[in-house]
Design an enzyme around this catalytic site. Sequence first.
Site, PDB file in Angstrom:
ATOM      1  N   LYS A 177       0.840  -1.215   0.000  1.00 14.96           N
ATOM      2  CA  LYS A 177       0.000   0.000   0.000  1.00 14.96           C
ATOM      3  C   LYS A 177       0.874   1.264   0.000  1.00 14.96           C
ATOM      4  CE  LYS A 177      -2.131  -1.440   3.713  1.00 14.96           C
ATOM      5  NZ  LYS A 177      -1.527  -2.782   3.801  1.00 14.96           N
ATOM      6  N   THR A 178       1.880   1.253   0.862  1.00 13.08           N
ATOM      7  CA  THR A 178       2.762   2.423   0.904  1.00 13.08           C
ATOM      8  C   THR A 178       3.481   2.585  -0.425  1.00 13.08           C
ATOM      9  OG1 THR A 178       3.111   1.874   3.218  1.00 13.08           O
ATOM     10  CG2 THR A 178       4.567   3.519   2.281  1.00 13.08           C
ATOM     11  N   GLU A 230       6.621 -40.379   6.106  1.00 12.33           N
ATOM     12  CA  GLU A 230       6.620 -39.325   5.077  1.00 12.33           C
ATOM     13  C   GLU A 230       6.576 -39.922   3.670  1.00 12.33           C
ATOM     14  OE1 GLU A 230       5.978 -36.400   5.985  1.00 12.33           O
ATOM     15  OE2 GLU A 230       6.465 -36.637   8.101  1.00 12.33           O
TER      16      GLU A 230
HETATM   17  N1  LIG Z   1       3.259  -5.668  -4.640  1.00  9.61           N
HETATM   18  C1  LIG Z   1       4.520  -5.460  -4.315  1.00  9.61           C
HETATM   19  N2  LIG Z   1       5.456  -5.354  -5.264  1.00  9.61           N
HETATM   20  C2  LIG Z   1       6.723  -5.172  -4.938  1.00  9.61           C
HETATM   21  N3  LIG Z   1       7.182  -5.039  -3.684  1.00  9.61           N
HETATM   22  C3  LIG Z   1       6.295  -5.132  -2.694  1.00  9.61           C
HETATM   23  C4  LIG Z   1       4.934  -5.345  -2.959  1.00  9.61           C
HETATM   24  N4  LIG Z   1       4.289  -5.385  -1.785  1.00  9.61           N
HETATM   25  C5  LIG Z   1       5.203  -5.201  -0.842  1.00  9.61           C
HETATM   26  N5  LIG Z   1       6.409  -5.058  -1.371  1.00  9.61           N
HETATM   27  C6  LIG Z   1       7.666  -4.864  -0.643  1.00  9.61           C
HETATM   28  O1  LIG Z   1       7.376  -4.874   0.727  1.00  9.61           O
HETATM   29  C7  LIG Z   1       7.701  -3.623   1.300  1.00  9.61           C
HETATM   30  C8  LIG Z   1       6.640  -3.223   2.304  1.00  9.61           C
HETATM   31  O2  LIG Z   1       5.486  -2.934   1.632  1.00  9.61           O
HETATM   32  P1  LIG Z   1       4.543  -1.722   2.006  1.00  9.61           P
HETATM   33  O3  LIG Z   1       5.129  -0.953   3.117  1.00  9.61           O
HETATM   34  O4  LIG Z   1       4.201  -0.977   0.802  1.00  9.61           O
HETATM   35  O5  LIG Z   1       3.334  -2.511   2.558  1.00  9.61           O
HETATM   36  P2  LIG Z   1       2.037  -1.909   3.234  1.00  9.61           P
HETATM   37  O6  LIG Z   1       0.891  -2.555   2.595  1.00  9.61           O
HETATM   38  O7  LIG Z   1       2.084  -0.456   3.233  1.00  9.61           O
HETATM   39  O8  LIG Z   1       2.229  -2.510   4.685  1.00  9.61           O
HETATM   40  P3  LIG Z   1       1.587  -1.955   6.020  1.00  9.61           P
HETATM   41  O9  LIG Z   1       0.127  -2.149   5.928  1.00  9.61           O
HETATM   42  O10 LIG Z   1       2.208  -2.853   7.044  1.00  9.61           O
HETATM   43  O11 LIG Z   1       2.007  -0.552   6.127  1.00  9.61           O
HETATM   44  C9  LIG Z   1       7.789  -2.670   0.160  1.00  9.61           C
HETATM   45  O12 LIG Z   1       8.686  -1.642   0.453  1.00  9.61           O
HETATM   46  C10 LIG Z   1       8.280  -3.525  -0.958  1.00  9.61           C
HETATM   47  O13 LIG Z   1       9.669  -3.647  -0.877  1.00  9.61           O
HETATM   48 ZN   LIG Z   2       2.029 -37.213   8.394  1.00  8.14          ZN
END
Ligand SMILES: Nc1ncnc2c1ncn2[C@@H]1O[C@H](COP(=O)(O)OP(=O)(O)OP(=O)(O)O)[C@@H](O)[C@H]1O
Ligand SMILES: [Zn+2]
Length: 714
Positions: free
Chosen positions: A326-327, A541
């Site tokens: 999201k960020t 397994e």
């Molecule tokens: N769809 C994506 N594509 C590429 N990288 C991603 C993606 N989602 C997450 N990431 C990676 O994970 C990191 C953290 O994601 P981000 O902070 O945007 O998540 P968020 O949804 O804002 O999390 P929160 O809700 O915890 O704030 C990003 O900086 C990026 O490196």
């Molecule tokens: Zn088993």
Amino acid sequence: MFSLSSTVQPQVTVPLSHLINAFHSPKSTSSVSASVSQNQHRDVSPEHEAPSNEPMLNLRDLGLSELKIGQIDQLVDSLLPGICKGKNISSHWHTSHVSAQSFFENKYGYIDVFSTLRSSCLNRQHSRTLKNICSDLQYWPVFIQSRSFKTLKSRTRRLQSTSERLAETQYIAPSFVKGFLLRDRGSDVETLDKLMKTKNIPEAHQDAFKTGFAEGFLKAQALTQKTNDSLRRTRLILFVLLLFGIYGLLKNPFLSVRFRTTTGLDSAVDPVQMKNVTFEHVKGVEEAKQELQEVVEFLKNPQKFTVLGGKLPKGILLVGPPGTGKTLLARAVAGEADVPFYYASGSEFDEMFVGVGASRIRNLFREAKANAPCVIFIDELDSVGGKRIESPMHPYSRQTINQLLAEMDGFKPNEGVIIIGATNFPEALDNALIRPGRFDMQVTVPRPDVRGRTEILKWYLNKIKFDQSVDPEIIARGTVGFSGAELENLVNQAALKAAVDGKEMVTMKELEFSKDKILMGPERRSVEIDNKNKTITAYHESGHAIIAYYTKDAMPINKATIMPRGPTLGHVSLLPENDRWNETRAQLLAQMDVSMGGRVAEELIFGTDHITTGASSDFDNATKIAKWMVTKFGMSEKLGVMTYSDTGKLSPETQSAIEQEIRILLKDSYERAKHILKTHAKEHKNLAEALLTYETLDAKEIQIVLEGKKLELR
Ligand SMILES: Nc1ncnc2c1ncn2[C@@H]1O[C@H](COP(=O)(O)OP(=O)(O)OP(=O)(O)O)[C@@H](O)[C@H]1O
Ligand SMILES: [Zn+2]
């Protein structure tokens, strides 16, 4: 120096030791000499100029400056007998004054004492005892003239009023005078006299007694002076230290940060230019990107929208689980449009102090408006815009939310400021925040599907060195439910593992390793497992693996291992080819059969008496599937296409019918598994032995073993 200098007062000063000496040996004439200066003319003889460390006593302080000629003569005579024997007198004594002689004569009707001193050679030989001096001092009128010719009345008269006396002594007299002559003079001397009388001190000793008294008094005065000086010095040092301290505190970065954060007047509202983050950087969330594309267009060219009369939402709410990007998306919006990006976390506004949260919001919006078009991103919106519950933990949250609402209402839709909020809990948001005109556009950012995960894995793999044999899709298939942030972490952990193992590049092995580590916890290599348990685990397994391999609708095997990890002693992982949105009856039955494979293997190989507790989670899994098939999915002929949600409230007949059906499904599954394992006993044995040898086998290796081929030595 015990002297009170004044422009108009004549002064007679004498080294203290001389006075003491005089007291001690009033008859001695050799040790003390004196000189007298001329009127209007200070004595400049070298002896006089030579600085003396001794404290000097000003005779005026003793009230001697107003002595009548005869009295002075008497005093000097008694103090310093034979002090002036001619003009070549050394100048330990000197007098000085600057006021006109006539002034005294005119005003007081008697000759200026200093003219007397000047004319007199102070050479009388009369020696007098200290007793006489003291009694003289006691009754001589004290006459003190202050600056600017302000003449005080005769002390004898003034002493009539106690309050006047006090005022006068405080204003003019040094402490010595106060103590010795003015304040306590009468009583001290009287008491001393009385004391000597009552104690019957013989006449011969009385002088010595009084001398001792005077000496002690003078020493005490000197000590007080010293103490006062050192107190003054200490105060000065403390003041300087305080100044340094205040300066240091203001310069200390830690404290200045504290001041910043606690006052909130200067909260971090510096924008970030996000040119380097674009939609290219966000993978696997195509729908969200498409929805945000129009916001980017608006920020790039607001006029286009204004001309057409279109209104864009002021606020966009990104909703999704943590780490889904999201960020990153919000940054990409600012980056795509090439506008400033203001980041704020909701928790920053959640302040214990009244008005701080609200003032930060005000600052943020003021800055943003001044730099429009721009993007304000508020992460964790729920912590600032959550339902307005009064709680001691968030005493001023209402105020902060109100400020946020006011700010959002305060600018026009097309002003060029876009507020993007992010939350994991949209249901926790205050309703006022999500009504039209505020965060009225909601964009869901879900966990990525298998295609999205593959894209994200590829994206992050491209940032490290990896072997060409790496198939990101296989990892993607095995990481159902992983967020973008978790996938990024997986790749990073694999890179770290490869580095620790001294490899040049990341292979599937490291990727699998880090996946298992994230899913099941770290390996427990140090755990000592005896051979018998290892063998049971290997056959258990392999039992799962054989059923999965020979059951048509079962998921493909990905890996089998007898390496303890987290709470497990070993496991077989199966990978769906795709994220399964729906599952068929045959697939569910196949999953049950695979689960049964472990226990069936134990029973077939080691006998009914040696089955273990290790299959309990397998049974949990199989029973859950069977129960859902009967009560949820309408997959039982006997109970029909009906759901049974709360089985506890059902009639006993229905309950036993359900139980019966579940039992049949499980029993049938068990039998199918037994049949397969009996049929493929040889493959089962081979696979178990291979596991005992190699601990972990991937899909390809399992296939090689089951095809009866020999595994290459690793
Ligand atoms: N769809 C994506 N594509 C590429 N990288 C991603 C993606 N989602 C997450 N990431 C990676 O994970 C990191 C953290 O994601 P981000 O902070 O945007 O998540 P968020 O949804 O804002 O999390 P929160 O809700 O915890 O704030 C990003 O900086 C990026 O490196
Ligand atoms: Zn088993």
